[in-house]
Write a protein that holds these residues in place. Structure first.
Motif, short mmCIF file in Angstrom:
data_model
loop_
_atom_site.label_atom_id
_atom_site.label_comp_id
_atom_site.label_asym_id
_atom_site.label_seq_id
_atom_site.Cartn_x
_atom_site.Cartn_y
_atom_site.Cartn_z
N ILE A 1 0.85 -1.18 0.00
CA ILE A 1 0.00 0.00 0.00
C ILE A 1 0.89 1.23 0.00
O ILE A 1 1.70 1.44 0.91
CB ILE A 1 -0.94 0.01 1.21
CG1 ILE A 1 -1.83 -1.24 1.21
CG2 ILE A 1 -1.78 1.27 1.23
CD1 ILE A 1 -2.75 -1.34 2.43
N ILE B 1 -6.53 0.68 8.69
CA ILE B 1 -7.17 0.39 7.41
C ILE B 1 -8.69 0.43 7.56
O ILE B 1 -9.25 -0.08 8.54
CB ILE B 1 -6.74 -0.99 6.89
CG1 ILE B 1 -5.23 -1.01 6.60
CG2 ILE B 1 -7.53 -1.38 5.64
CD1 ILE B 1 -4.80 -0.14 5.44
N ASN C 1 -12.09 -0.77 5.55
CA ASN C 1 -12.51 -1.66 4.46
C ASN C 1 -13.83 -1.21 3.83
O ASN C 1 -14.66 -0.55 4.45
CB ASN C 1 -12.66 -3.08 4.97
CG ASN C 1 -13.80 -3.25 5.93
OD1 ASN C 1 -13.79 -2.67 7.03
ND2 ASN C 1 -14.83 -4.02 5.54
N PHE D 1 -11.07 -8.04 3.91
CA PHE D 1 -9.72 -7.58 3.57
C PHE D 1 -8.78 -7.97 4.69
O PHE D 1 -8.97 -7.62 5.85
CB PHE D 1 -9.71 -6.06 3.36
CG PHE D 1 -8.36 -5.53 2.95
CD1 PHE D 1 -7.73 -6.02 1.81
CD2 PHE D 1 -7.73 -4.54 3.68
CE1 PHE D 1 -6.50 -5.53 1.43
CE2 PHE D 1 -6.50 -4.05 3.31
CZ PHE D 1 -5.88 -4.54 2.17
N TYR E 1 -4.86 -7.64 5.86
CA TYR E 1 -3.66 -6.85 5.60
C TYR E 1 -2.64 -7.10 6.71
O TYR E 1 -2.98 -7.54 7.81
CB TYR E 1 -3.98 -5.36 5.49
CG TYR E 1 -4.44 -4.72 6.77
CD1 TYR E 1 -3.56 -4.00 7.57
CD2 TYR E 1 -5.77 -4.83 7.19
CE1 TYR E 1 -3.97 -3.39 8.75
CE2 TYR E 1 -6.19 -4.23 8.37
CZ TYR E 1 -5.30 -3.52 9.14
OH TYR E 1 -5.71 -2.94 10.31
N THR F 1 5.67 -11.39 8.25
CA THR F 1 4.53 -10.69 8.84
C THR F 1 4.75 -10.50 10.34
O THR F 1 4.97 -11.46 11.07
CB THR F 1 3.24 -11.50 8.62
OG1 THR F 1 2.99 -11.61 7.21
CG2 THR F 1 2.05 -10.82 9.28
N VAL G 1 3.13 -1.99 4.53
CA VAL G 1 1.81 -2.55 4.74
C VAL G 1 1.37 -3.20 3.43
O VAL G 1 1.44 -2.57 2.36
CB VAL G 1 0.79 -1.48 5.16
CG1 VAL G 1 -0.59 -2.10 5.38
CG2 VAL G 1 1.26 -0.77 6.43
N GLN G 2 0.93 -4.46 3.50
CA GLN G 2 0.59 -5.20 2.29
C GLN G 2 -0.76 -5.88 2.41
O GLN G 2 -1.19 -6.24 3.51
CB GLN G 2 1.66 -6.28 2.01
CG GLN G 2 3.06 -5.73 1.79
CD GLN G 2 4.07 -6.81 1.53
OE1 GLN G 2 3.71 -7.97 1.26
NE2 GLN G 2 5.35 -6.47 1.60
N GLY G 3 -1.41 -6.04 1.26
CA GLY G 3 -2.63 -6.81 1.21
C GLY G 3 -2.31 -8.30 1.20
O GLY G 3 -1.43 -8.74 0.45
N GLN H 1 -11.19 -2.93 -1.96
CA GLN H 1 -11.23 -3.36 -0.57
C GLN H 1 -11.11 -2.21 0.42
O GLN H 1 -11.61 -2.28 1.54
CB GLN H 1 -10.10 -4.36 -0.28
CG GLN H 1 -9.99 -5.50 -1.27
CD GLN H 1 -9.13 -5.14 -2.46
OE1 GLN H 1 -8.31 -4.23 -2.40
NE2 GLN H 1 -9.31 -5.86 -3.56
N ASN I 1 -6.93 6.01 6.03
CA ASN I 1 -6.02 4.88 6.14
C ASN I 1 -4.61 5.43 6.34
O ASN I 1 -4.17 6.33 5.62
CB ASN I 1 -6.07 4.04 4.87
CG ASN I 1 -7.46 3.50 4.60
OD1 ASN I 1 -7.81 2.42 5.04
ND2 ASN I 1 -8.28 4.26 3.86
#
Length: 211
Positions: free
Chosen positions: A100, A134, A136, A142, A144, A152, A182-184, A192, A201
């Motif tokens: 992100i 985040i 949604n 979602f 994340y 992680t 930060v990743q999905g 999302q 966010n």
């Protein structure tokens, strides 16, 4: 009798003359040697002062080295100002593993955050705190995560109806040069993430302690 007296007088006068000569010679010799002796004494005193000065200089050098060592120890525990706060994601439709990227960067002390990639690179080794907030889309699942060098370190799953926001935090020790983002992780819809004046966010980080 007169001859004897005269000879004794001559002997006495001769002895007196020798005594006077001895006194004069002694006085002259003392006047000659004393200045030389005083010069030698002055030289000896100067040598002692030079020796003492050299000792003092060496002590000052030891003190300087000691202070430099203490200063280096202080520098090693000094905590530089490293902190960032970013928001407003560039993309709201994410793919699995996509970073992100936050466009608005009001705080970036230490210049660790890259607004082009969305990645924060740790400038020094230490204990860091990171958080991600985040929001949604309505009924969109979602997942994340905050990711450090592919691992992680914090994760959250959201699937609320209507939409909602959630925050995850992480405390971690990171080495200088490591990357955090930060990743999905998983998603159920094309879009999302929702961003509007009521939902922001964000991604934050701060160095707590340098190690």
């Amino acid at each position: 009798m007169a001859f004897i007296f005269e000879s004794d007088l001559k002997a006495f006068l001769f002895c007196l003359l020798q005594f006077v000569i001895a006194i004069v010679v002694s006085y002259s010799f003392s006047n000659y040697t004393n200045p030389e002796q005083r010069k030698l004494e002055k030289v000896a005193m100067l040598e002692l002062k030079v020796e003492q000065t050299e000792k003092d200089i060496e002590q000052l050098r030891d003190l300087t080295r000691s202070l430099e060592g203490k200063y280096q120890n202080i520098e090693s525990v000094h905590v530089p100002l490293v902190a960032f706060h970013v928001y407003n994601p560039l993309h709201t439709n994410l793919e699995v593993g996509q970073v992100i990227v936050y466009q608005t960067v009001p705080l970036n002390e230490g210049n660790g955050y890259d607004r082009k990639t969305g990645i924060f690179t740790t400038p020094v080794t230490g204990l860091y705190q990171f958080s991600a907030h985040i929001c949604n889309q309505d009924n969109a699942m979602f997942v994340y995560a905050i990711v450090l060098e592919g691992e992680t370190i914090a994760l959250s799953t959201q699937r609320d109806m209507p939409s909602s926001c959630n925050t995850v935090n992480a405390l971690t020790v990171a080495s200088a040069g490591q990357q955090v983002s930060v990743q999905g992780v998983h998603m159920s819809k094309s879009y999302q993430v929702i961003e509007n004046p009521h939902r922001k966010n964000s991604f934050n980080g701060v160095l707590l302690h340098r190690t």
